[in-house]
Motif scaffolding. Structure first.
Motif, PDB file in Angstrom:
ATOM      1  N   TYR A 280       0.844  -1.177   0.000  1.00 43.08           N
ATOM      2  CA  TYR A 280       0.000   0.000   0.000  1.00 43.08           C
ATOM      3  C   TYR A 280       0.886   1.235   0.000  1.00 43.08           C
ATOM      4  O   TYR A 280       2.103   1.150  -0.056  1.00 43.08           O
ATOM      5  CB  TYR A 280      -0.917   0.004   1.229  1.00 43.08           C
ATOM      6  N   GLU A 281       0.198   2.343   0.162  1.00 45.32           N
ATOM      7  CA  GLU A 281       0.958   3.594   0.128  1.00 45.32           C
ATOM      8  C   GLU A 281       1.435   3.952   1.532  1.00 45.32           C
ATOM      9  O   GLU A 281       0.926   4.873   2.153  1.00 45.32           O
ATOM     10  CB  GLU A 281       0.077   4.710  -0.434  1.00 45.32           C
ATOM     11  N   ASN A 282       2.365   3.208   2.022  1.00 43.94           N
ATOM     12  CA  ASN A 282       2.874   3.493   3.369  1.00 43.94           C
ATOM     13  C   ASN A 282       4.071   4.436   3.317  1.00 43.94           C
ATOM     14  O   ASN A 282       4.883   4.360   2.417  1.00 43.94           O
ATOM     15  CB  ASN A 282       3.322   2.209   4.063  1.00 43.94           C
ATOM     16  N   GLU A 283       4.141   5.236   4.316  1.00 41.37           N
ATOM     17  CA  GLU A 283       5.350   6.044   4.449  1.00 41.37           C
ATOM     18  C   GLU A 283       6.286   5.322   5.396  1.00 41.37           C
ATOM     19  O   GLU A 283       5.880   4.872   6.442  1.00 41.37           O
ATOM     20  CB  GLU A 283       5.026   7.414   5.060  1.00 41.37           C
ATOM     21  N   GLY A 296      -8.106  -3.691   2.485  1.00 40.01           N
ATOM     22  CA  GLY A 296      -9.379  -3.697   1.780  1.00 40.01           C
ATOM     23  C   GLY A 296      -9.438  -2.650   0.685  1.00 40.01           C
ATOM     24  O   GLY A 296      -8.474  -1.941   0.424  1.00 40.01           O
ATOM     25  N   GLY A 297     -10.565  -2.603   0.036  1.00 38.23           N
ATOM     26  CA  GLY A 297     -10.738  -1.632  -1.031  1.00 38.23           C
ATOM     27  C   GLY A 297     -10.095  -2.049  -2.335  1.00 38.23           C
ATOM     28  O   GLY A 297     -10.104  -1.316  -3.302  1.00 38.23           O
ATOM     29  N   GLY A 298      -9.545  -3.237  -2.341  1.00 42.25           N
ATOM     30  CA  GLY A 298      -8.941  -3.733  -3.582  1.00 42.25           C
ATOM     31  C   GLY A 298      -7.693  -2.987  -3.981  1.00 42.25           C
ATOM     32  O   GLY A 298      -7.286  -3.000  -5.127  1.00 42.25           O
ATOM     33  N   GLY A 299      -7.091  -2.340  -3.026  1.00 37.48           N
ATOM     34  CA  GLY A 299      -5.940  -1.509  -3.378  1.00 37.48           C
ATOM     35  C   GLY A 299      -4.618  -2.229  -3.420  1.00 37.48           C
ATOM     36  O   GLY A 299      -3.627  -1.686  -3.846  1.00 37.48           O
ATOM     37  N   LYS A 306      -3.299  -1.423  -9.659  1.00 37.23           N
ATOM     38  CA  LYS A 306      -2.908  -1.023  -8.314  1.00 37.23           C
ATOM     39  C   LYS A 306      -3.895  -0.015  -7.743  1.00 37.23           C
ATOM     40  O   LYS A 306      -3.746   0.449  -6.627  1.00 37.23           O
ATOM     41  CB  LYS A 306      -1.499  -0.425  -8.322  1.00 37.23           C
ATOM     42  N   LYS A 307      -4.857   0.291  -8.534  1.00 34.18           N
ATOM     43  CA  LYS A 307      -5.798   1.303  -8.087  1.00 34.18           C
ATOM     44  C   LYS A 307      -6.890   0.677  -7.238  1.00 34.18           C
ATOM     45  O   LYS A 307      -7.320  -0.448  -7.469  1.00 34.18           O
ATOM     46  CB  LYS A 307      -6.409   1.995  -9.297  1.00 34.18           C
ATOM     47  N   GLN A 308      -7.323   1.431  -6.316  1.00 38.42           N
ATOM     48  CA  GLN A 308      -8.425   0.991  -5.481  1.00 38.42           C
ATOM     49  C   GLN A 308      -9.687   0.937  -6.301  1.00 38.42           C
ATOM     50  O   GLN A 308      -9.884   1.699  -7.238  1.00 38.42           O
ATOM     51  CB  GLN A 308      -8.639   1.997  -4.357  1.00 38.42           C
ATOM     52  N   LYS A 365      -4.983   7.483  -3.770  1.00 37.56           N
ATOM     53  CA  LYS A 365      -4.677   8.018  -5.101  1.00 37.56           C
ATOM     54  C   LYS A 365      -5.825   7.797  -6.076  1.00 37.56           C
ATOM     55  O   LYS A 365      -6.023   8.565  -7.015  1.00 37.56           O
ATOM     56  CB  LYS A 365      -3.410   7.347  -5.647  1.00 37.56           C
ATOM     57  N   ALA A 366      -6.582   6.736  -5.860  1.00 43.30           N
ATOM     58  CA  ALA A 366      -7.683   6.450  -6.766  1.00 43.30           C
ATOM     59  C   ALA A 366      -8.965   7.174  -6.343  1.00 43.30           C
ATOM     60  O   ALA A 366     -10.002   7.014  -6.968  1.00 43.30           O
ATOM     61  CB  ALA A 366      -7.911   4.952  -6.833  1.00 43.30           C
TER      62      ALA A 366
END
Length: 690
Positions: A280-283, A296-299, A306-308, A365-366
């Motif tokens: 995921y988009e982790n920092e 979740g969210g299909g991301g 890769k889009k949710q 992002k999505a």
DNA sequence: GCAGGTTCACCGGC
DNA sequence: CGCCGGTGAACCTG
């Protein structure tokens, strides 16, 4: 590396240092003085001295009743209050949940490890194990028939009766965990070797994992919050399944492990551990905190886009993290790091306990909602990912390493510089010796027998029955495709100059020199030692023991000469166990004599040597030696090559077992050496060595 | 980049 | 209630 006292890291650190902050909101490991019962009448009974507590309902209490600590009733346990009866010292003392499984385990693997077998339900409603992995149903006959799903005609994991020979039970949780991991990896390496020949479906990790689980070869069954006995902060893993079999993180794919328990009419849930693997988009900026994205969210990975495709929902792991945030309960964090040596390119590092400090939602992002959790690392814990950040920096920029005495002790002879550091005292370096990357034969090896060479074009391949080198090694290539030694043998025959294959052939692992960033460092009490900036995977080649090959041991009583002498006369127990595991596949077990033959070779590294002369002794080593032939055929004078017994995190001292002269173990020759007092501080320390 | 494969939680039936 | 079986989700790995 194993020079740690029993339950060292957790115990020492948590006990001595003012680590109040580590006292968990949920009392220590879950299950501490808490009995879970599967009988429905009273789903949770707290057997604390205070007596059973009922659910308070409504707002989330800091100590949910089902996690109550002994002192929770009398005075609300505050953050940092040590548990009454024994503090939170990293040694788990949970009550024992008596299950049928427990009885079943008792005479097999973790025999008296009740302490480490807290079998808890994660749902609170049902406590069961999947039938196909249940010992009760795993008669060969029954499993053969109905239950085992067979969309593919997959081989069912073989359950064997006597596990003690494979993974001996141990009272020491660290030993249990290491035993499980060693067996797993032996199994996995062997499966890789078999799969390569048959070109079967891959995923040896999952196959090995399934066999481990089918045979209850695992540690720390049951979920717990907080530290896991026998798993130390900084430990590294190469597969998700490895974390599963030692009880660090159960799900084989999901990033959030959590448990749900039923209190009265409400389900209560709490997060246990998270894997921050970059899906995921982790920092991952700072080492002290982490922003984790909910699930979740299909991301994530499942769908190639890769889009949710949907908003994340406050359920499952997301809900659990939210609850953990509200309660301030601790969450184990496993972070991942890139490793180019590893095929998957990823390593998992256990980074210890964190606490959720913020939670919010934002648009991904999505454009769909995602949950975010900011976790902070608890203070005072042993270093985890910090070590990695440091060594990564050193590798990029060696001059950033402080306290360096010499940037390269090999003076350019090794493929990678070996720096010499002293962070302990004023000693300016080891006494003089000549660096040599190869052994020196004082008397020339009489290579009367010509070397055999294979005729493989390009590289030797598994399954090629015409490869004479494979035949010489017992029918299969001794190394896996990623270059790991599959199993310990009396002798490994690598490809040589007479072979038609190229230098890229996998059967040339040790003849091309070292591939690891080593450093020679000053230890506190054992002179100089050797460690690595790189993580080292179990089965990896480390280095050769170079020096002058002598006929006999000669040294003065007063001299320290003998500490540089290598003799191939002793092999330690761990080395012998290293091959264990393939028995689970039905392979014949390997006798000790097949693995080890005493050899007359004597190598003196007093005047001439390489990094291995700095490797210290340990009674619980992380490195073993293996005879290898590649440039001559004198079986009695092979090269002595070191390999990793287990996964070794960066900056961990590399040690091997020097052997003993007390007649115990596998000592085949009487030695004249004077035994030395051992300072390895392993729980299994023999007291002397040499 | 796709796809085969795994575990575990959850749910419903008996 | 507890056992059993099916289903779906999930930061996998090659």
């Amino acid at each position: 590396m194993d020079a740690r006292p029993f339950s060292s890291k957790e115990g020492v650190v948590l006990d001595v240092k003012p680590l109040r902050s580590l006292a968990p909101m949920f009392p220590a490991p879950l299950g501490f003085n808490t009995t879970f019962t599967s009988s429905g009448a009273t789903p949770f009974v707290c057997v604390s001295p205070i007596g059973a507590l009922s659910s308070t309902g409504g707002e989330l209490p800091p100590f949910p009743p089902y996690f109550a600590s002994p002192n929770a009733g009398a005075q609300p346990a505050k953050y940092g209050t040590p548990a009454a009866n024994g503090s939170y010292d990293g040694v788990v003392r949970p009550s024992v949940f008596q299950t049928p499984e427990r009885a079943e385990f008792s005479d097999t693997y973790l025999d008296d490890d009740s302490e480490f077998y807290v079998h808890t339900s994660t749902s609170g409603r049902k406590i069961r194990r999947p039938k196909r992995f249940s010992g009760n149903h795993m008669d060969d006959s029954e499993a053969e028939g109905s239950d085992w799903k067979k969309p593919k005609q997959r081989k069912k994991p073989h359950k064997i009766k006597d596990l003690s020979s494979i993974c001996p039970s141990s009272l020491d949780p660290r030993e249990s965990v290491e035993g499980v991991l060693m067996t797993f990896d032996a199994l996995r390496r062997r499966l890789v070797q078999l799969d390569e020949v048959t070109d079967a479906s891959k995923r040896a990790d999952l196959k090995a994992g399934a066999i481990m689980l089918a045979n209850d070869l695992r540690a720390n069954m049951g979920k717990r919050i907080g530290l896991v006995p026998g798993v130390e902060i900084g430990d590294i893993f190469y597969f998700r399944i490895e974390m599963c079999v030692v009880g660090l993180h159960a799900p084989s794919m999901a990033g959030i492990d959590y448990m749900t328990t039923r209190v009265g009419d409400v389900d209560e849930t709490a997060a246990i551990s998270i894997v921050s693997a970059g899906g995921y988009e982790n920092e991952e900026g700072d080492v002290n905190f982490l922003v984790y994205t909910g699930q979740g969210g299909g991301g994530a990975s499942k769908h190639s886009e890769k889009k949710q495709v949907d908003d994340q929902k406050l359920e499952r792991g997301n809900l659990a993290l939210e609850k953990s945030f509200q309660r301030g309960s601790l969450v184990r964090v496993i972070r991942s790091a890139k490793d180019s040596n590893c095929i998957t390119g990823k390593i998992y590092i256990y980074d210890g306990l964190y606490k959720v400090q913020e939670s919010w939602t934002e648009k991904g992002k999505a454009g769909f909602n995602v949950f975010k959790y900011k976790l902070f690392r608890e203070l005072g814990q042993p270093e985890g990912i910090t070590v990695w950040k440091r060594t990564e920096e050193w590798k990029l920029n060696p001059s950033s390493r402080g306290r360096v005495i010499l940037p390269d002790i090999s003076s350019g002879m090794e493929n990678i510089p070996v720096c010499l550091v002293n962070e302990v005292d004023d000693v300016k370096g080891p006494s003089h010796f000549t660096y040599a990357t190869r052994v020196k034969y004082l008397k020339p090896i009489s290579s009367l027998r010509p070397l055999q060479g294979c005729r493989c074009l390009s590289v030797c391949l598994p399954g090629d029955t015409s490869c004479s080198c494979a035949r010489q090694n017992g029918g299969s290539l001794p190394y896996s495709s990623s270059g790991l030694l599959v199993s310990r043998k009396a002798m490994i025959y690598e490809c040589n100059n007479s072979c038609a294959c190229t230098a890229n052939c996998r059967n040339r692992q040790t003849q091309k020199g070292v591939k690891i960033h080593f450093e020679v460092f000053r230890t506190k009490d054992r002179g100089w030692g050797l460690r690595s900036w790189d993580p080292i995977r179990a089965g990896s080649f480390i280095c050769e023991y170079t020096g002058e090959v002598e006929d006999k041991v000669e040294f003065d009583e007063d001299s320290d000469e003998d500490q540089y002498i290598f003799q191939a006369i002793y092999v330690d127990e761990k080395t012998l166990n290293w091959n264990h595991g393939p028995e689970l596949l039905g392979d014949p077990s390997i006798s000790q004599s097949e693995i080890f033959k005493p050899l007359p070779i004597i190598i003196n590294a007093k005047n001439v040597g390489n990094i291995s002369r700095f490797m210290n002794h340990s009674c619980s080593p992380n490195v073993f030696w293996q005879p290898v032939l590649h440039d001559h055929s004198e079986e009695e004078y092979p090269h002595i090559m070191f390999f990793a017994i287990k996964h070794i995190p960066p900056m961990t001292e590399l040690t091997f077992d020097y052997g003993s002269s007390d007649g115990n173990g596998m000592d085949f020759f009487a030695t004249t050496r004077e035994p030395k007092r051992c300072l390895c501080s392993s729980p299994k320390c023999r007291g002397v060595f040499g």
